[in-house]
Design an enzyme around this catalytic site. Sequence first.
Site, PDB file in Angstrom:
ATOM      1  N   CYS A  14      13.554  11.045   6.799  1.00 46.39           N
ATOM      2  CA  CYS A  14      13.390  10.666   8.199  1.00 46.39           C
ATOM      3  C   CYS A  14      14.699  10.822   8.966  1.00 46.39           C
ATOM      4  O   CYS A  14      14.699  11.082  10.154  1.00 46.39           O
ATOM      5  CB  CYS A  14      12.906   9.222   8.284  1.00 46.39           C
ATOM      6  SG  CYS A  14      13.977   8.092   7.406  1.00 46.39           S
ATOM      7  N   GLU A  56       9.430   1.557  10.977  1.00 52.99           N
ATOM      8  CA  GLU A  56      10.421   2.637  10.863  1.00 52.99           C
ATOM      9  C   GLU A  56       9.638   3.931  10.936  1.00 52.99           C
ATOM     10  O   GLU A  56       8.865   4.251  10.028  1.00 52.99           O
ATOM     11  CB  GLU A  56      11.200   2.496   9.559  1.00 52.99           C
ATOM     12  CG  GLU A  56      12.061   1.246   9.586  1.00 52.99           C
ATOM     13  CD  GLU A  56      12.686   0.868   8.266  1.00 52.99           C
ATOM     14  OE1 GLU A  56      12.457   1.575   7.276  1.00 52.99           O
ATOM     15  OE2 GLU A  56      13.385  -0.145   8.241  1.00 52.99           O
ATOM     16  N   LYS A  77       0.884  -1.166   0.000  1.00 49.26           N
ATOM     17  CA  LYS A  77       0.000   0.000   0.000  1.00 49.26           C
ATOM     18  C   LYS A  77       0.918   1.211   0.000  1.00 49.26           C
ATOM     19  O   LYS A  77       1.420   1.642   1.039  1.00 49.26           O
ATOM     20  CB  LYS A  77      -0.882  -0.011   1.251  1.00 49.26           C
ATOM     21  CG  LYS A  77      -2.253   0.580   1.078  1.00 49.26           C
ATOM     22  CD  LYS A  77      -2.274   2.066   0.793  1.00 49.26           C
ATOM     23  CE  LYS A  77      -2.007   2.942   1.970  1.00 49.26           C
ATOM     24  NZ  LYS A  77      -1.695   4.327   1.624  1.00 49.26           N
ATOM     25  N   GLU A 126       8.639  16.707  15.376  1.00 40.56           N
ATOM     26  CA  GLU A 126       9.119  16.480  14.009  1.00 40.56           C
ATOM     27  C   GLU A 126       8.329  17.384  13.053  1.00 40.56           C
ATOM     28  O   GLU A 126       7.101  17.350  13.030  1.00 40.56           O
ATOM     29  CB  GLU A 126       8.908  15.015  13.609  1.00 40.56           C
ATOM     30  CG  GLU A 126       9.454  14.722  12.218  1.00 40.56           C
ATOM     31  CD  GLU A 126       9.136  13.298  11.743  1.00 40.56           C
ATOM     32  OE1 GLU A 126       7.977  12.866  11.883  1.00 40.56           O
ATOM     33  OE2 GLU A 126      10.045  12.645  11.221  1.00 40.56           O
TER      34      GLU A 126
HETATM   35  P1  NAD Z   1       2.166   8.502   7.258  1.00 42.26           P
HETATM   36  O1  NAD Z   1       2.302   7.760   8.543  1.00 42.26           O
HETATM   37  O2  NAD Z   1       1.169   9.588   7.181  1.00 42.26           O
HETATM   38  O3  NAD Z   1       1.808   7.519   6.059  1.00 42.26           O
HETATM   39  C1  NAD Z   1       2.613   6.401   5.744  1.00 42.26           C
HETATM   40  C2  NAD Z   1       1.749   5.340   5.097  1.00 42.26           C
HETATM   41  O4  NAD Z   1       0.807   4.853   6.052  1.00 42.26           O
HETATM   42  C3  NAD Z   1       0.916   5.843   3.909  1.00 42.26           C
HETATM   43  O5  NAD Z   1       0.904   4.837   2.935  1.00 42.26           O
HETATM   44  C4  NAD Z   1      -0.453   6.043   4.522  1.00 42.26           C
HETATM   45  O6  NAD Z   1      -1.513   5.953   3.601  1.00 42.26           O
HETATM   46  C5  NAD Z   1      -0.500   4.887   5.502  1.00 42.26           C
HETATM   47  N1  NAD Z   1      -1.437   5.048   6.607  1.00 42.26           N
HETATM   48  C6  NAD Z   1      -1.810   6.190   7.226  1.00 42.26           C
HETATM   49  N2  NAD Z   1      -2.679   5.909   8.231  1.00 42.26           N
HETATM   50  C7  NAD Z   1      -2.844   4.561   8.244  1.00 42.26           C
HETATM   51  C8  NAD Z   1      -3.622   3.667   9.020  1.00 42.26           C
HETATM   52  N3  NAD Z   1      -4.383   4.100  10.026  1.00 42.26           N
HETATM   53  N4  NAD Z   1      -3.560   2.351   8.743  1.00 42.26           N
HETATM   54  C9  NAD Z   1      -2.776   1.881   7.749  1.00 42.26           C
HETATM   55  N5  NAD Z   1      -2.028   2.688   6.948  1.00 42.26           N
HETATM   56  C10 NAD Z   1      -2.063   4.008   7.210  1.00 42.26           C
HETATM   57  O7  NAD Z   1       3.637   8.999   6.907  1.00 42.26           O
HETATM   58  P2  NAD Z   1       4.062   9.933   5.693  1.00 42.26           P
HETATM   59  O8  NAD Z   1       3.495  11.292   5.978  1.00 42.26           O
HETATM   60  O9  NAD Z   1       3.758   9.253   4.419  1.00 42.26           O
HETATM   61  O10 NAD Z   1       5.649   9.973   5.840  1.00 42.26           O
HETATM   62  C11 NAD Z   1       6.326  10.866   6.673  1.00 42.26           C
HETATM   63  C12 NAD Z   1       6.646  10.227   8.007  1.00 42.26           C
HETATM   64  O11 NAD Z   1       7.367   9.016   7.782  1.00 42.26           O
HETATM   65  C13 NAD Z   1       7.548  11.056   8.876  1.00 42.26           C
HETATM   66  O12 NAD Z   1       7.120  10.963  10.202  1.00 42.26           O
HETATM   67  C14 NAD Z   1       8.916  10.403   8.736  1.00 42.26           C
HETATM   68  O13 NAD Z   1       9.803  10.598   9.806  1.00 42.26           O
HETATM   69  C15 NAD Z   1       8.518   8.974   8.600  1.00 42.26           C
HETATM   70  N6  NAD Z   1       9.560   8.215   7.924  1.00 42.26           N
HETATM   71  C16 NAD Z   1      10.332   7.359   8.665  1.00 42.26           C
HETATM   72  C17 NAD Z   1      11.355   6.648   8.053  1.00 42.26           C
HETATM   73  C18 NAD Z   1      12.221   5.707   8.840  1.00 42.26           C
HETATM   74  O14 NAD Z   1      12.946   4.950   8.221  1.00 42.26           O
HETATM   75  N7  NAD Z   1      12.182   5.723  10.149  1.00 42.26           N
HETATM   76  C19 NAD Z   1      11.575   6.811   6.680  1.00 42.26           C
HETATM   77  C20 NAD Z   1      10.776   7.705   5.967  1.00 42.26           C
HETATM   78  C21 NAD Z   1       9.764   8.392   6.602  1.00 42.26           C
END
Ligand code: NAD
Length: 486
Positions: free
Chosen positions: A288, A254, A178, A390
């Site tokens: 991230c 992550e 997804k 963040e």
């Molecule tokens: P997000 O959590 O909003 O979304 C990530 C994914 O989760 C998307 O595909 C989204 O549709 C899905 N999602 C959202 N709510 C959900 C739910 N309730 N159930 C299932 N799936 C759901 O994150 P984002 O805005 O896409 O990315 C930015 C964030 O990701 C930042 O916090 C960043 O630090 C983090 N990030 C972490 C790493 C790491 O390796 N630690 C790497 C990249 C990004």
Amino acid sequence: MQLIKNFINGEFVESSSQKRFPNINPANNKQIGEVCEAGQEEVDAAVKAAKAALKGPWGKLSLAERMAMLHKIADGINARFDEFLQAECLDTGKPKSLASHIDIPRGAANFKVFADAYKSVPNESFMLDTPDGKGALNYAVRSPKGVIAVISPWNLPLLLMTWKVGPALACGNTVVVKPSEETPRTTTLLGEVMNEVGVPPGVFNVIHGFGPDSAGEFLTQHADVDGITFTGETRTGAAIIKASADEICQVSFELGGKNPAIIFADCDLEKAIEGTTRSAFANCGQVCLGTERVYVERSIFDKFVAGLKDSAQNLQLGAWDDECTSMGPLISQEHKAKVLSYYERAVEEGATVVLGGDVPEMPSELAEGAWVSPTIWTGLPETAAVVKEEIFGPCCHIQPFDTEEQAIEMANDTQYGLAASVWTENTSRAHRVAGQIEAGIVWVNSWFLRDLRTSFGGSKQSGIGREGGVHSLEFYTELKNICVKL
Ligand code: NAD
């Protein structure tokens, strides 16, 4: 306008509900496509296909054949490099100078790295003494975990998705991916590559949609999903744990970060400024591992602040396909509003705005895009929201420190523990400080440099588990203990 479909059991399919959502180019806010939103029916079909494929031709491949298939997938991405590049840049607005060096090559390499790493991983075995003197052979075998749900974010769409799909397939699993609703293109394109190189139907499936009450949530609640690997925000991770609790599904997370950089007076100042410019502003600050908190030894504080300002001023904001562009827009209007709210908050909290803090003037064709200026603040207390939370934008706060202990204490004073950078030419100090930082990865005199065979993941609220190299085996396989009495 392109119609972006789900990819289930080797076929591109629309959603039975006919629901669609717009695919937007964040550089100009124009709609460039329409995405079919998967409902429960498509999620069920994708999981069913993935489950069936475990026992089909995929499950019957020898180890060597499976690893050869992963190499073919990587080659298939590279053969369509320019299409992947354009798709990624249209979804994110990121400059091609970045995506052509990081996102696409690393997205392809993830398949080869894990195939090569798992070709010959040894398992433990012990000879056990028994009272009859004949002994027993106690050994471990690994088998695929099963159907893996891969939920990925928008900041490095292909790279972070294949970082999970690579090891999952290398271990013999099947996947339902997804991708983020903001960045559906490269994951969908990968479906075409899977068909081209002969990956059996059902091994790799893609469902599009959102999180709550949409494809993401339906997937995490599915009874036939055996593991969930997720990269994204910490609070989304919490929602996924709650949603999957009834199924006792294993997770690998992550999550977010608020990463510090510590700059000692004995550093190579030029390199520290260059490194911090990258870590704070690369990918418009949407990494991230990026730096949002900078701690600088007081004797070089003014010099460092002036140097970082100069360096950030040289960033060129512009169109993805302009060779001179070094920084793109944020991912969406929604994220722009969030980042700008922190820009306002910083001023309310009493920050000195060293650079930026506003919306840059862009040429008319980009004026509607999600652009914000690279921003540097000083003067905030460590308790300020801008220093604690963040932001995920092109911004950082710089704080002076007087002693090594004070720098370490401030760096560790966060609920996150993803990454940190330490800049010093004193080798003993480098080891000493790196050892005391609470984070999954600490760079010394560098940033974003890592052998992909090493571990990756965060401590505290930055994650659960480690992926990378043999560490991914813990999540993507089931370890079985066999004891044979001789
Ligand atoms: P997000 O959590 O909003 O979304 C990530 C994914 O989760 C998307 O595909 C989204 O549709 C899905 N999602 C959202 N709510 C959900 C739910 N309730 N159930 C299932 N799936 C759901 O994150 P984002 O805005 O896409 O990315 C930015 C964030 O990701 C930042 O916090 C960043 O630090 C983090 N990030 C972490 C790493 C790491 O390796 N630690 C790497 C990249 C990004």
